[in-house]
Design a protein around this motif. Structure first.
Motif, PDB file in Angstrom:
ATOM      1  N   LEU A 266       3.404 -35.085 -21.636  1.00 16.64           N
ATOM      2  CA  LEU A 266       4.705 -35.751 -21.534  1.00 16.64           C
ATOM      3  C   LEU A 266       4.958 -36.155 -20.087  1.00 16.64           C
ATOM      4  O   LEU A 266       4.704 -35.380 -19.173  1.00 16.64           O
ATOM      5  N   PRO A 267       5.467 -37.366 -19.880  1.00 18.20           N
ATOM      6  CA  PRO A 267       5.732 -37.800 -18.509  1.00 18.20           C
ATOM      7  C   PRO A 267       6.942 -37.060 -17.928  1.00 18.20           C
ATOM      8  O   PRO A 267       7.842 -36.666 -18.664  1.00 18.20           O
ATOM      9  N   PRO A 268       6.941 -36.862 -16.621  1.00 17.26           N
ATOM     10  CA  PRO A 268       8.112 -36.222 -16.021  1.00 17.26           C
ATOM     11  C   PRO A 268       9.338 -37.110 -16.153  1.00 17.26           C
ATOM     12  O   PRO A 268       9.229 -38.332 -16.232  1.00 17.26           O
ATOM     13  N   ILE A 269      10.506 -36.465 -16.229  1.00 14.50           N
ATOM     14  CA  ILE A 269      11.768 -37.177 -16.258  1.00 14.50           C
ATOM     15  C   ILE A 269      12.581 -36.736 -15.042  1.00 14.50           C
ATOM     16  O   ILE A 269      12.901 -35.547 -14.914  1.00 14.50           O
ATOM     17  N   ILE A 270      12.875 -37.665 -14.191  1.00 16.71           N
ATOM     18  CA  ILE A 270      13.708 -37.411 -13.018  1.00 16.71           C
ATOM     19  C   ILE A 270      15.127 -37.758 -13.434  1.00 16.71           C
ATOM     20  O   ILE A 270      15.382 -38.865 -13.931  1.00 16.71           O
ATOM     21  N   THR A 271      16.058 -36.841 -13.249  1.00 12.74           N
ATOM     22  CA  THR A 271      17.432 -37.059 -13.690  1.00 12.74           C
ATOM     23  C   THR A 271      18.346 -37.277 -12.503  1.00 12.74           C
ATOM     24  O   THR A 271      18.304 -36.535 -11.534  1.00 12.74           O
ATOM     25  N   LEU A 272      19.166 -38.306 -12.590  1.00 15.27           N
ATOM     26  CA  LEU A 272      20.158 -38.604 -11.571  1.00 15.27           C
ATOM     27  C   LEU A 272      21.517 -38.623 -12.260  1.00 15.27           C
ATOM     28  O   LEU A 272      21.792 -39.489 -13.076  1.00 15.27           O
ATOM     29  N   LEU A 273      22.351 -37.619 -11.957  1.00 10.93           N
ATOM     30  CA  LEU A 273      23.679 -37.505 -12.551  1.00 10.93           C
ATOM     31  C   LEU A 273      24.722 -37.895 -11.512  1.00 10.93           C
ATOM     32  O   LEU A 273      24.752 -37.342 -10.423  1.00 10.93           O
ATOM     33  N   VAL A 274      25.518 -38.903 -11.842  1.00 12.69           N
ATOM     34  CA  VAL A 274      26.586 -39.361 -10.945  1.00 12.69           C
ATOM     35  C   VAL A 274      27.910 -39.098 -11.628  1.00 12.69           C
ATOM     36  O   VAL A 274      28.094 -39.455 -12.771  1.00 12.69           O
TER      37      VAL A 274
ATOM     38  N   HIS B 230      32.297 -39.276 -16.102  1.00 15.44           N
ATOM     39  CA  HIS B 230      33.509 -38.800 -15.437  1.00 15.44           C
ATOM     40  C   HIS B 230      33.827 -37.392 -15.915  1.00 15.44           C
ATOM     41  O   HIS B 230      33.939 -37.146 -17.103  1.00 15.44           O
ATOM     42  N   LYS B 231      33.924 -36.487 -14.959  1.00 14.62           N
ATOM     43  CA  LYS B 231      34.350 -35.124 -15.267  1.00 14.62           C
ATOM     44  C   LYS B 231      35.483 -34.779 -14.315  1.00 14.62           C
ATOM     45  O   LYS B 231      35.411 -35.063 -13.129  1.00 14.62           O
ATOM     46  N   SER B 232      36.510 -34.142 -14.827  1.00 11.93           N
ATOM     47  CA  SER B 232      37.648 -33.755 -14.004  1.00 11.93           C
ATOM     48  C   SER B 232      37.420 -32.406 -13.325  1.00 11.93           C
ATOM     49  O   SER B 232      38.210 -31.993 -12.490  1.00 11.93           O
ATOM     50  N   TRP B 233      36.352 -31.722 -13.692  1.00 14.05           N
ATOM     51  CA  TRP B 233      36.051 -30.403 -13.136  1.00 14.05           C
ATOM     52  C   TRP B 233      34.545 -30.194 -13.170  1.00 14.05           C
ATOM     53  O   TRP B 233      33.840 -30.877 -13.907  1.00 14.05           O
ATOM     54  N   PRO B 234      34.028 -29.247 -12.371  1.00 16.77           N
ATOM     55  CA  PRO B 234      32.592 -28.942 -12.429  1.00 16.77           C
ATOM     56  C   PRO B 234      32.229 -28.425 -13.824  1.00 16.77           C
ATOM     57  O   PRO B 234      32.920 -27.575 -14.380  1.00 16.77           O
ATOM     58  N   ASP B 235      31.193 -28.958 -14.382  1.00 17.44           N
ATOM     59  CA  ASP B 235      30.769 -28.602 -15.735  1.00 17.44           C
ATOM     60  C   ASP B 235      29.498 -27.773 -15.664  1.00 17.44           C
ATOM     61  O   ASP B 235      28.414 -28.299 -15.404  1.00 17.44           O
ATOM     62  N   MET B 236      29.632 -26.490 -15.906  1.00 14.68           N
ATOM     63  CA  MET B 236      28.478 -25.590 -15.854  1.00 14.68           C
ATOM     64  C   MET B 236      27.495 -25.863 -17.000  1.00 14.68           C
ATOM     65  O   MET B 236      26.359 -25.419 -16.961  1.00 14.68           O
ATOM     66  N   GLY B 237      27.920 -26.610 -18.006  1.00 17.13           N
ATOM     67  CA  GLY B 237      27.038 -26.934 -19.126  1.00 17.13           C
ATOM     68  C   GLY B 237      26.220 -28.193 -18.918  1.00 17.13           C
ATOM     69  O   GLY B 237      25.404 -28.549 -19.773  1.00 17.13           O
ATOM     70  N   ALA B 238      26.419 -28.875 -17.780  1.00 17.38           N
ATOM     71  CA  ALA B 238      25.703 -30.136 -17.538  1.00 17.38           C
ATOM     72  C   ALA B 238      24.182 -29.994 -17.616  1.00 17.38           C
ATOM     73  O   ALA B 238      23.534 -30.865 -18.195  1.00 17.38           O
ATOM     74  N   PRO B 239      23.585 -28.940 -17.049  1.00 17.63           N
ATOM     75  CA  PRO B 239      22.115 -28.837 -17.163  1.00 17.63           C
ATOM     76  C   PRO B 239      21.623 -28.795 -18.613  1.00 17.63           C
ATOM     77  O   PRO B 239      20.627 -29.427 -18.951  1.00 17.63           O
ATOM     78  N   LEU B 240      22.342 -28.085 -19.476  1.00 18.63           N
ATOM     79  CA  LEU B 240      21.940 -28.041 -20.885  1.00 18.63           C
ATOM     80  C   LEU B 240      22.167 -29.385 -21.565  1.00 18.63           C
ATOM     81  O   LEU B 240      21.364 -29.815 -22.401  1.00 18.63           O
TER      82      LEU B 240
END
Length: 103
Positions: A95-103, A61-71
């Motif tokens: 290393l195997p690829p990692i697919i990221t799903l951020l909700v 849960h984020k109340s605003w867009p977080d520009m630091g999310a990728p890091l």
């Protein structure tokens, strides 16, 4: 259930490469102090070409867009790869690829 949800949520170009349903992997990769507001789950899936990939899901849960999310997510990926290669240094070469799903 997770396999169906991931197939519906991820781009078709990625799900077409999956050879089976994702299987959950034990553990969490988020910081201890964030566990009250974050929930994560790691899945392992076989690919059509015989390799393995990880799918990392993070519900946060984020109340605003977080520009630091990728890091933030890069740090979690680092933890996943570190655990994957722990005690098996030869795994660091592929290393195997990692697919990221951020909700």
């Amino acid at each position: 259930r997770a396999g169906a949800l991931l197939r519906e949520s991820l781009p078709k170009i990625l799900t077409d490469k999956m050879a089976g349903d994702p299987r959950p992997v034990d553990g969490s990769f988020i910081d201890e102090n964030l566990r009250g507001t974050h929930s994560d789950r790691l899945f392992q899936v076989a690919l059509q070409d015989g390799r393995t990939a990880f799918i990392y899901t993070l519900i946060e849960h984020k109340s605003w867009p977080d520009m630091g999310a990728p890091l933030q997510l890069m740090g979690y990926r680092h933890r996943i790869w570190t655990r994957y290669a722990q005690d098996k240094p030869e795994r660091r070469r592929a290393l195997p690829p990692i697919i990221t799903l951020l909700v």
